[in-house]
Write an enzyme that holds these catalytic residues in place. Sequence first.
Site, PDB file in Angstrom:
ATOM      1  N   LYS A  52       0.841  -1.203   0.000  1.00 25.32           N
ATOM      2  CA  LYS A  52       0.000   0.000   0.000  1.00 25.32           C
ATOM      3  C   LYS A  52       0.878   1.256   0.000  1.00 25.32           C
ATOM      4  O   LYS A  52       0.658   2.190  -0.784  1.00 25.32           O
ATOM      5  CB  LYS A  52      -0.925  -0.002   1.230  1.00 25.32           C
TER       6      LYS A  52
ATOM      7  N   GLN B 167      -4.131  -1.306   9.646  1.00 21.93           N
ATOM      8  CA  GLN B 167      -4.200  -2.632   9.033  1.00 21.93           C
ATOM      9  C   GLN B 167      -4.881  -3.610   9.996  1.00 21.93           C
ATOM     10  O   GLN B 167      -4.482  -3.729  11.152  1.00 21.93           O
ATOM     11  CB  GLN B 167      -2.780  -3.102   8.671  1.00 21.93           C
TER      12      GLN B 167
ATOM     13  N   ASP C 273     -10.415   4.123   4.693  1.00 19.90           N
ATOM     14  CA  ASP C 273     -11.048   2.844   4.342  1.00 19.90           C
ATOM     15  C   ASP C 273     -12.557   2.872   4.604  1.00 19.90           C
ATOM     16  O   ASP C 273     -13.227   1.849   4.477  1.00 19.90           O
ATOM     17  CB  ASP C 273     -10.396   1.677   5.115  1.00 19.90           C
TER      18      ASP C 273
END
Length: 297
Positions: free
Chosen positions: A62, A106, A129
């Site tokens: 990422k 994460q 996200d």
Amino acid sequence: MLTKTGNLLAENILDGKLVAEELHQTVSKTLQHIGTISPQKPKLVVILVGDDPASQVYVNRKAQTAVKTGMLSEVLTYPVNTTQSQLLAVIEKLNADSLVHGILVQLPLPSHIQTEAIVSAISPEKDVDGLHPFNLGRLLAGEKTALCKPCTPAGIITLLQHYNIPLAGQHAVVLGRSNIVGKPVGVLLLQENATVTYCHSKTRNMAQITRQADILVSATGIPLMITTEFIKPGAVIVDVGINRVNGKLVGDVDFNAVKDSASWITPVPGGVGPMTIATLMLNTLTLFTQQTGIKAD
Ligand code: NDP
């Protein structure tokens, strides 16, 4: 057929790697344009707690992609025994930093840390996200403007749309109901006017339901569970699962067994995974524009 990315693929493959590359180029061009009007760049911060090797790979991928497209990126790594309050303090600092536009933690987190508490601590404006309860609520309410949708679900919809797969009126069956994948992908399919059925670990006679699916999205994390008995011939199959079996990456779907009965299918790797990262880049750019007002005309 040889794809632009050099893979040998059958013709019914939903090539996430290829579509993601196109999206990266779009983001890159937009950032080059922004570079001509402002010295400021979008910045994505990814937080990793613990030393899970798979998570380390995802996080680095990422961050590297962010840099490749022209953004700034930082990976903050903390030991597995980091406390919840230490992690909350890190997020508070990032929330207050005007040079940070997107924050991603994460998942999964170590079990002593409450995922909900951490996700809720990220400022909704920097929630790249789209998993903050406020943003999930907006998603459920059908709000479309300036909303960062969860990366994996949104990436799946982009991939299906790229290949002009009809969604309206189709019966989509989603396996899994996590907040990060299952629930939101069902909501997004519903917004595209699909008829959506969710299955989960307590669902009875699942194959009877999945055999009715025009579109089957599997996000269970059970390696190779989906075999031909679960598939209606001609179905579109989206395999979200990333599982390691004997050191090899496999999905939830037994790809070799079902690929000939599917009209379209995502490979693992090279399907949903790259689309998740591409959507993360798009979302970071969106948040940057929202926070700074800087955008390419
Ligand atoms: P979770 O473990 O949070 O959720 C799994 C879901 O699958 C649960 O809702 C569970 O049901 C359901 N489930 C478990 N067993 C069965 C079964 N036998 N039949 C039907 N449903 C079942 O996982 P995530 O949603 O976070 O991730 C799912 C998979 O997707 C994992 O392999 C993960 O690695 C992968 N992933 C891939 C991404 C990508 O970019 N490609 C991004 C994120 C995840 P219940 O709720 O009843 O327990």
